[in-house]
Design a protein around this motif. Structure first.
Motif, short mmCIF file in Angstrom:
data_model
loop_
_atom_site.label_atom_id
_atom_site.label_comp_id
_atom_site.label_asym_id
_atom_site.label_seq_id
_atom_site.Cartn_x
_atom_site.Cartn_y
_atom_site.Cartn_z
N PHE A 49 0.84 -1.19 0.00
CA PHE A 49 0.00 0.00 0.00
C PHE A 49 0.88 1.25 0.00
CE2 PHE A 49 -2.63 -3.29 1.75
CZ PHE A 49 -3.91 -3.03 1.28
N ARG A 50 0.45 2.24 -0.80
CA ARG A 50 1.23 3.48 -0.88
C ARG A 50 0.31 4.66 -1.16
NH1 ARG A 50 3.67 5.96 -5.20
NH2 ARG A 50 3.45 4.12 -6.53
N LEU A 51 0.58 5.77 -0.46
CA LEU A 51 -0.14 7.02 -0.72
C LEU A 51 0.46 7.68 -1.94
CD1 LEU A 51 -2.13 9.29 0.18
CD2 LEU A 51 -0.25 10.20 1.57
N ILE A 58 -4.96 6.16 -2.44
CA ILE A 58 -4.15 5.04 -1.95
C ILE A 58 -4.07 4.00 -3.06
CG2 ILE A 58 -3.91 3.21 -0.23
CD1 ILE A 58 -3.59 5.94 0.96
N TRP A 59 -2.86 3.64 -3.42
CA TRP A 59 -2.61 2.64 -4.45
C TRP A 59 -2.08 1.38 -3.80
CZ3 TRP A 59 2.04 0.27 -5.75
CH2 TRP A 59 2.08 -0.41 -6.97
N TYR A 60 -2.52 0.21 -4.26
CA TYR A 60 -1.97 -1.03 -3.71
C TYR A 60 -1.82 -2.07 -4.81
CZ TYR A 60 -6.90 -2.55 -3.34
OH TYR A 60 -8.21 -2.87 -3.58
N LYS A 61 -0.96 -3.05 -4.54
CA LYS A 61 -0.59 -4.00 -5.58
C LYS A 61 -0.26 -5.35 -4.97
CE LYS A 61 2.75 -4.67 -9.34
NZ LYS A 61 3.93 -4.11 -10.05
N LYS A 64 -0.97 -11.29 -7.84
CA LYS A 64 -2.16 -11.91 -8.44
C LYS A 64 -3.25 -10.88 -8.71
CE LYS A 64 -1.52 -16.54 -6.52
NZ LYS A 64 -2.12 -17.62 -5.70
N ALA A 65 -3.44 -9.96 -7.76
CA ALA A 65 -4.57 -9.02 -7.91
C ALA A 65 -4.25 -7.87 -8.85
CB ALA A 65 -4.96 -8.46 -6.53
N GLY A 66 -2.95 -7.60 -9.09
CA GLY A 66 -2.60 -6.49 -9.95
C GLY A 66 -2.73 -5.16 -9.25
N ASN A 67 -2.89 -4.08 -10.02
CA ASN A 67 -2.97 -2.73 -9.46
C ASN A 67 -4.41 -2.37 -9.09
OD1 ASN A 67 -0.24 -2.48 -9.95
ND2 ASN A 67 -0.54 -1.53 -11.95
N ALA A 68 -4.56 -1.64 -8.01
CA ALA A 68 -5.87 -1.15 -7.59
C ALA A 68 -5.66 0.12 -6.78
CB ALA A 68 -6.60 -2.21 -6.76
N HIS A 69 -6.72 0.88 -6.58
CA HIS A 69 -6.61 2.11 -5.82
C HIS A 69 -7.97 2.50 -5.27
CE1 HIS A 69 -7.94 3.63 -9.75
NE2 HIS A 69 -8.50 4.61 -9.06
N PHE A 70 -7.96 3.38 -4.28
CA PHE A 70 -9.19 3.98 -3.78
C PHE A 70 -8.88 5.40 -3.32
CE2 PHE A 70 -7.36 1.63 -0.19
CZ PHE A 70 -7.33 2.59 0.82
#
Length: 762
Positions: A49-51, A58-61, A64-70
């Protein structure tokens, strides 16, 4: 190809962003952390997780799940420690100082995380709270800038911070705007600045501004005073108020020195809470809280433990946390015998999952009074054996301690009527069956009379009790009975019987359908067939209003609503029913009305009923509101001007909403009405309707106004875009408030105008 930098968008709030970027917690978040994302005791996966540099995402990786953010704006609050069902399940593996939960707005599931160290967890908790606080403190213009900036980043496909014309064209479609295909070329620096100004321009506000500006450039104190009097219909201390508005909202120091307001200051004022359609003074705690409990509408939940439908849905303590956090003051718990002598909570005879009763009580102790200090009613449906009833009582008394009301209040007679919310601050009241009356002495194990709280799933048990098929079913543990004080559940017989025999501390519960059958049974036999059809749609009456002026009544959804849908609560409130229990997990117009009613009075969960519904002498009949002693109905005039930044409802590429506004009036039968504007084609970014809608309101004290935005579709049902609901009595004058004007003529109507500049932003 020549491109242009988007840094122009970051000017607003820049100083605060600089602070965020040098803050130690934010630096840690921007560097990133590997944390465990936890979904269950067996599902714990590491995620990075990274701001982001914008301090808004917030971006996280994971591999298996790949890239995502909220977005930070999607996060409502942060909980520390084991404050979720999931984290409680792994409490033996990870200490609380490494655990935290991100709670999202709406119905999105929580994000449970475990950091590698307590220091890391605390940095994320403190950092998230700072970011949330920053967003909440933003002005309207800053929010607009941030919103546009977020969209620019989505459209910047190659991530170079610059945009060509094709990217701008795609951006506009994502932002719900159409763009002519014949335009071609690139955006140079000056063109890009102009483009940004065009996006943020509010022509409807500028017209209003110029109508009241003497010089066409600013509003002098005199100009602003005229606007407050003629546009906002304010009357008192106008010159002083105008000066305060300039000091508060005008961004230009030069204009402040001249005691004038520019278009930017005017826009900030209109977008502020002071310029809102909801009267800010009504959002505070403003009502008398020393009336008896039965004189209030009480925010209430049904099957509170359920997160989904009542056949196969997931049961969770999170349901109680969310309901209580929204100001709910009456929650339901269905108790059954569980393994190892521990009672469980679930929807009986269904496939819903089960949770421990003691976990529910623990959550009640933690969250009951975070949103409101006024009393919480724990509505218990008890299916347990005597042995496990004693366990129920043990958990209630030991876990809740002094929070649980176990005795009548000192100095109050057992015949003196219900105490007030103020009297019961910080107390949890158990609603359930009780052996004997208030203060009665009973044996260790008693037999209750065949009178009790009835629900669909409990009817079989009630029938067995009445027929004495199994005497053990009638046995009630004294320990649990003693926990019931002011909310003794009794079966309702008739209004006549209740007037003669009922005690003030007794409460009856009805399904939405059974209430109609009781109303029919009270009618004269010769008239039943005449009213049967009428009662199918409206069963209100003066008898029920009078009954609810003295006692509490609970209404809950029929068991046939297997999808956990809701009934319309307005018809129940119109006859004075206090505890109208809804499925909080199910979105829709019913919950919109509930949130609208209880959005006032500090969101404390209690709303004082009108005087004509509290007085035993008054004979208010919602079916005949014209019998009220008043000058006549009001005319509510609503001017729907424009909307801003409406969300997309169809994510197909190139899809743009065609928004229309529907205004709904909800109240007594005579006050049910709907009107809508025309639709605007291909513009969800800044549609302008400029239409006027008029309503007649007979009982404004019971009316709710709901604004709905939909995406028009000529071939199928319109798609829902967003809504806003508020009580009629909370509308500001000129923007919102209603006024009973004194008049010599009995039928004179008072007109009020609502000018909606930002009707719906979701």
């Amino acid at each position: 190809m020549q491109k242009c930098d988007t840094s122009i968008l970051k000017k607003k709030g820049k100083s605060f962003l600089v602070f965020l970027r040098v803050d130690a917690d934010l630096r840690w978040m921007r560097a990133g952390s590997v944390m465990r994302k936890v979904k269950s005791r067996t599902w714990k996966k590491q995620r990075y997780f990274r701001l982001q540099d914008d301090c808004a995402t917030i971006w996280y990786k994971s591999e298996k799940a790949g890239n995502a953010h909220f977005s930070i704006s999607d996060v409502e609050t942060v909980r520390e420690g084991h404050q979720s069902e999931v984290l409680l399940s792994i409490a033996d593996e990870f200490p609380p100082d490494r655990c935290f939960t991100l709670v999202f707005r709406g119905r999105r599931g929580n994000l449970d995380l475990v950091a590698e160290s307590a220091e890391e967890a605390q940095s994320w908790v403190r950092g998230m709270r700072k970011l949330i606080e920053n967003l909440e403190s933003m002005g309207e213009q800053e929010k607009l800038d941030q919103w546009i900036c977020d969209w620019f980043k989505k459209a910047d496909k190659n991530g170079d911070g610059r945009m060509n014309f094709k990217e701008v064209q795609d951006l506009l479609k994502m932002m719900n705007m159409d763009m002519n295909e014949h335009h071609s070329g690139t955006l140079e620096d000056d063109e890009f600045v102009l483009f940004y100004k065009l996006l943020t321009e509010r022509p409807e506000v500028r017209r209003l501004f110029q109508q009241h500006s003497s010089d066409g450039h600013t509003l002098s104190l005199w100009d602003l005073e005229v606007f407050l009097r003629e546009g906002q219909l304010e009357q008192e201390n106008l010159r002083e108020h105008a000066a305060e508005l300039v000091l508060c909202y005008e961004p230009s120091d030069t204009a402040k020195t001249r005691q004038a307001m520019t278009i930017d200051g005017f826009l900030m004022y209109l977008g502020s809470p002071e310029g809102s359609v909801f009267n800010p003074s009504r959002k505070q705690l403003y009502q008398d809280m020393r009336q008896p409990l039965c004189h209030y509408f009480i925010c209430s939940s049904h099957n509170t433990y359920l997160m989904e439908n009542q056949l196969r849905g997931h049961s969770s303590v999170e349901g109680y946390i969310r309901a209580l956090s929204r100001g709910c003051r009456c929650v339901e718990v269905d108790c059954w015998d569980g393994p190892n002598g521990e009672p469980i909570v679930y929807h009986g005879y269904t496939l819903t999952s089960k949770i421990l009763f003691k976990d529910v009580v623990s959550v009640m102790g933690q969250y009951a009074f975070k949103a409101s200090q006024y009393p919480v009613i724990l509505s218990m449906e008890n299916h347990c054996s005597v042995e496990q009833q004693r366990v129920l009582a043990h958990h209630l008394t030991c876990i809740l301690g002094d929070k649980l009301l176990q005795n009548a209040l000192e100095g109050r007679s057992v015949s003196g009527g219900l105490p007030s919310p103020e009297d019961l601050k910080g107390k949890i009241l158990l609603k359930g069956k009780k052996i004997g009356g208030l203060g009665a002495s009973v044996s260790a194990v008693g037999e209750d009379s065949p009178v009790g709280d009835v629900s669909e799933e409990d009817e079989r048990l009630e029938m067995e009790e009445e027929n004495h098929h199994d005497d053990t079913l009638r046995r009630k543990a004294k320990e649990l009975s003693d926990c019931v004080v002011y909310c003794k559940s009794v079966r309702f017989s008739s209004f006549k019987h209740a007037r003669i025999h009922s005690k003030f501390y007794e409460i009856s519960s009805f399904t939405e359908f059974k209430l109609r059958s009781f109303k029919l049974r009270d009618m004269h036999p010769s008239t039943k067939h005449i009213h049967t059809l009428f009662l199918c749609c409206c069963w209100t009456g003066a008898d029920f209003v009078h009954h609810n002026s003295r006692q509490l009544t609970r209404i809950y959804p029929s068991g046939f609503r297997t999808d956990s849908s809701n009934f319309n609560p307005q018809e129940m409130w119109s006859v004075g029913c206090q505890i109208v229990a809804l499925n909080f997990q199910t979105a829709g117009v019913e919950m919109d009305l509930n949130d609208g009613l209880f959005g006032q009075n500090g969101r404390c969960g209690y709303v004082l009923k009108p005087l004509f519904m509290r007085s035993a002498e008054k004979q208010f009949d919602p079916e005949h509101p014209q019998m009220l002693d008043r000058s006549g109905p009001l005319t509510l005039t609503i001017q729907v001007i424009s909307g801003q930044q409406l969300p997309k409802v169809n994510q197909k590429e190139g899809s743009i909403v065609d928004p229309l506004v529907r205004v709904e009036l909800h109240g007594v039968p005579l006050d049910q009405a709907k009107l809508e504007t025309h639709h605007i084609e291909n513009n969800g970014f800044n549609p302008i309707w400029d239409e006027t809608l008029k309503f007649t309101v007979h009982v404004p004290e019971l009316a709710l106004v709901r604004f709905v935005v939909e995406d028009y579709d000529k071939t199928s049902k319109n798609d829902f875009v967003g809504q806003f609901t508020l009580p009629f009595s909370c509308i500001q004058q000129g923007k919102e408030t209603y006024n009973h004007a004194a008049s010599k003529q009995n039928k004179t109507k008072t007109e009020n105008i609502i000018s909606l500049l930002d009707i719906c932003t979701v």
